[in-house]
Write an enzyme that holds these catalytic residues in place. Sequence first.
Site, PDB file in Angstrom:
ATOM      1  N   ASN A   9      17.970  52.663-114.195  1.00  0.00           N
ATOM      2  CA  ASN A   9      18.281  53.851-113.393  1.00  0.00           C
ATOM      3  C   ASN A   9      17.123  54.091-112.418  1.00  0.00           C
ATOM      4  O   ASN A   9      16.042  54.505-112.829  1.00  0.00           O
ATOM      5  CB  ASN A   9      18.457  55.047-114.339  1.00  0.00           C
ATOM      6  CG  ASN A   9      18.667  56.349-113.597  1.00  0.00           C
ATOM      7  OD1 ASN A   9      18.873  56.369-112.383  1.00  0.00           O
ATOM      8  ND2 ASN A   9      18.622  57.464-114.336  1.00  0.00           N
ATOM      9  N   LYS A  11      16.964  56.351-110.168  1.00  0.00           N
ATOM     10  CA  LYS A  11      16.827  57.768-109.791  1.00  0.00           C
ATOM     11  C   LYS A  11      16.666  57.869-108.265  1.00  0.00           C
ATOM     12  O   LYS A  11      17.263  57.066-107.542  1.00  0.00           O
ATOM     13  CB  LYS A  11      15.673  58.416-110.565  1.00  0.00           C
ATOM     14  CG  LYS A  11      15.795  58.147-112.076  1.00  0.00           C
ATOM     15  CD  LYS A  11      14.863  58.943-112.925  1.00  0.00           C
ATOM     16  CE  LYS A  11      15.110  58.599-114.394  1.00  0.00           C
ATOM     17  NZ  LYS A  11      14.316  59.416-115.309  1.00  0.00           N
ATOM     18  N   HIS A  93      23.256  62.728-117.024  1.00  0.00           N
ATOM     19  CA  HIS A  93      21.815  62.515-117.221  1.00  0.00           C
ATOM     20  C   HIS A  93      21.138  63.880-117.362  1.00  0.00           C
ATOM     21  O   HIS A  93      21.554  64.847-116.722  1.00  0.00           O
ATOM     22  CB  HIS A  93      21.235  61.738-116.036  1.00  0.00           C
ATOM     23  CG  HIS A  93      19.844  61.255-116.298  1.00  0.00           C
ATOM     24  ND1 HIS A  93      18.758  62.093-116.237  1.00  0.00           N
ATOM     25  CD2 HIS A  93      19.368  60.037-116.645  1.00  0.00           C
ATOM     26  CE1 HIS A  93      17.672  61.392-116.547  1.00  0.00           C
ATOM     27  NE2 HIS A  93      18.020  60.148-116.788  1.00  0.00           N
ATOM     28  N   GLU A  95      18.572  65.016-116.113  1.00  0.00           N
ATOM     29  CA  GLU A  95      18.106  65.579-114.828  1.00  0.00           C
ATOM     30  C   GLU A  95      19.260  66.242-114.080  1.00  0.00           C
ATOM     31  O   GLU A  95      19.060  67.227-113.370  1.00  0.00           O
ATOM     32  CB  GLU A  95      17.431  64.464-114.000  1.00  0.00           C
ATOM     33  CG  GLU A  95      16.079  64.095-114.612  1.00  0.00           C
ATOM     34  CD  GLU A  95      15.635  62.664-114.415  1.00  0.00           C
ATOM     35  OE1 GLU A  95      16.186  61.962-113.550  1.00  0.00           O
ATOM     36  OE2 GLU A  95      14.716  62.241-115.152  1.00  0.00           O
ATOM     37  N   GLU A 163      19.136  59.775-124.698  1.00  0.00           N
ATOM     38  CA  GLU A 163      17.853  59.956-124.014  1.00  0.00           C
ATOM     39  C   GLU A 163      17.249  61.299-124.413  1.00  0.00           C
ATOM     40  O   GLU A 163      17.614  62.342-123.856  1.00  0.00           O
ATOM     41  CB  GLU A 163      18.063  59.937-122.493  1.00  0.00           C
ATOM     42  CG  GLU A 163      18.566  58.623-121.950  1.00  0.00           C
ATOM     43  CD  GLU A 163      18.165  58.415-120.491  1.00  0.00           C
ATOM     44  OE1 GLU A 163      17.668  57.328-120.183  1.00  0.00           O
ATOM     45  OE2 GLU A 163      18.317  59.340-119.675  1.00  0.00           O
ATOM     46  N   GLY A 169      10.156  59.673-118.906  1.00  0.00           N
ATOM     47  CA  GLY A 169       9.058  59.662-117.945  1.00  0.00           C
ATOM     48  C   GLY A 169       7.740  60.189-118.497  1.00  0.00           C
ATOM     49  O   GLY A 169       6.821  60.479-117.743  1.00  0.00           O
ATOM     50  N   SER A 208      11.115  56.187-121.653  1.00  0.00           N
ATOM     51  CA  SER A 208       9.835  55.464-121.719  1.00  0.00           C
ATOM     52  C   SER A 208       9.942  54.069-122.336  1.00  0.00           C
ATOM     53  O   SER A 208       9.014  53.620-123.007  1.00  0.00           O
ATOM     54  CB  SER A 208       8.788  56.314-122.454  1.00  0.00           C
ATOM     55  OG  SER A 208       8.547  57.528-121.740  1.00  0.00           O
TER      56      SER A 208
HETATM   57  P1  13P Z   1      11.880  56.478-118.045  1.00  0.00           P
HETATM   58  O1  13P Z   1      12.219  55.076-118.527  1.00  0.00           O
HETATM   59  O2  13P Z   1      11.121  56.478-116.761  1.00  0.00           O
HETATM   60  O3  13P Z   1      11.303  57.310-119.124  1.00  0.00           O
HETATM   61  O4  13P Z   1      13.297  57.164-117.664  1.00  0.00           O
HETATM   62  C1  13P Z   1      14.324  57.153-118.588  1.00  0.00           C
HETATM   63  C2  13P Z   1      15.558  57.639-117.921  1.00  0.00           C
HETATM   64  O5  13P Z   1      15.717  58.805-117.647  1.00  0.00           O
HETATM   65  C3  13P Z   1      16.581  56.642-117.582  1.00  0.00           C
HETATM   66  O6  13P Z   1      17.782  57.244-117.208  1.00  0.00           O
END
Ligand code: 13P
Length: 248
Positions: A9, A11, A93, A95, A163, A169, A208
């Site tokens: 992803n 983003k 997601h 976010e 997740e 992140g 992560s």
């Molecule tokens: P990270 O791998 O950067 O922690 O992000 C995970 C994520 O949100 C994937 O959709």
Amino acid sequence: MRKKLLVGNWKMNGLSSSLGEIKAMADAAERLTCGLVVVPPFTLIERASVVCCSSKLSVGGQDCHPQRSGAFTGDTSAEMLLDAGARYVILGHSERRSDHRETDNLVSTKAAAATQSGLVAIICVGETQEERDAGRTIEIVERQLAASVPAVATAANTVIAYEPVWAIGTGRVPTVAQIGEVHLAMYEALKQRFGGSGGSISLLYGGSVKPDNAASIFAVDYVDGALVGGASLKASDFVAIAEVLSAH
Ligand code: 13P
């Protein structure tokens, strides 16, 4: 059988100059046994699809609107994603749930629209740090699964990604026991609701994931792959994770 899948992803990252990373992933996909999907921003989907067209790397979108078309400024329908070359779409997601106030019900409606258009919906669930501290992780994930996964879901059109919000992140990864507990609960809930097909829905872990922790995560029961953020931006890291998954 649950399919092994690695999804990157991107983003809100990536410009034309990043297409070389996608080309390198597409080349590497030929020697990998796991499924591989890259999810760039909307602006790169069509060009990424051209780069991937004769490879085993698939392209996805990061969201879609529940309607097929209409007066929805700024939105993109599932049919448009498919038309641009996408085969997957990430929905719900954390976010999107927090920044755009997306509810379980909206995610379910989007997932139904996506699967109806022929896309595979990657539906995300996961608890916040507060919810985990309160001992509510399983309750939250089960509620999100029940309400965000539409009745039309099958193993062919749906993938689930767990997740934990606090692991995204941050470099903080749950213990293998914590991941295993949630993945087993998700497997059982989907099997109970959808029968055999529910038990065949691929279950990804996200938060992560890096080349150096991938092996311990993929060793957990009912973990069929990962949804990777930061480490999917560079082909070298993403392919290294895919190699671990393929060897598993
Ligand atoms: P990270 O791998 O950067 O922690 O992000 C995970 C994520 O949100 C994937 O959709």
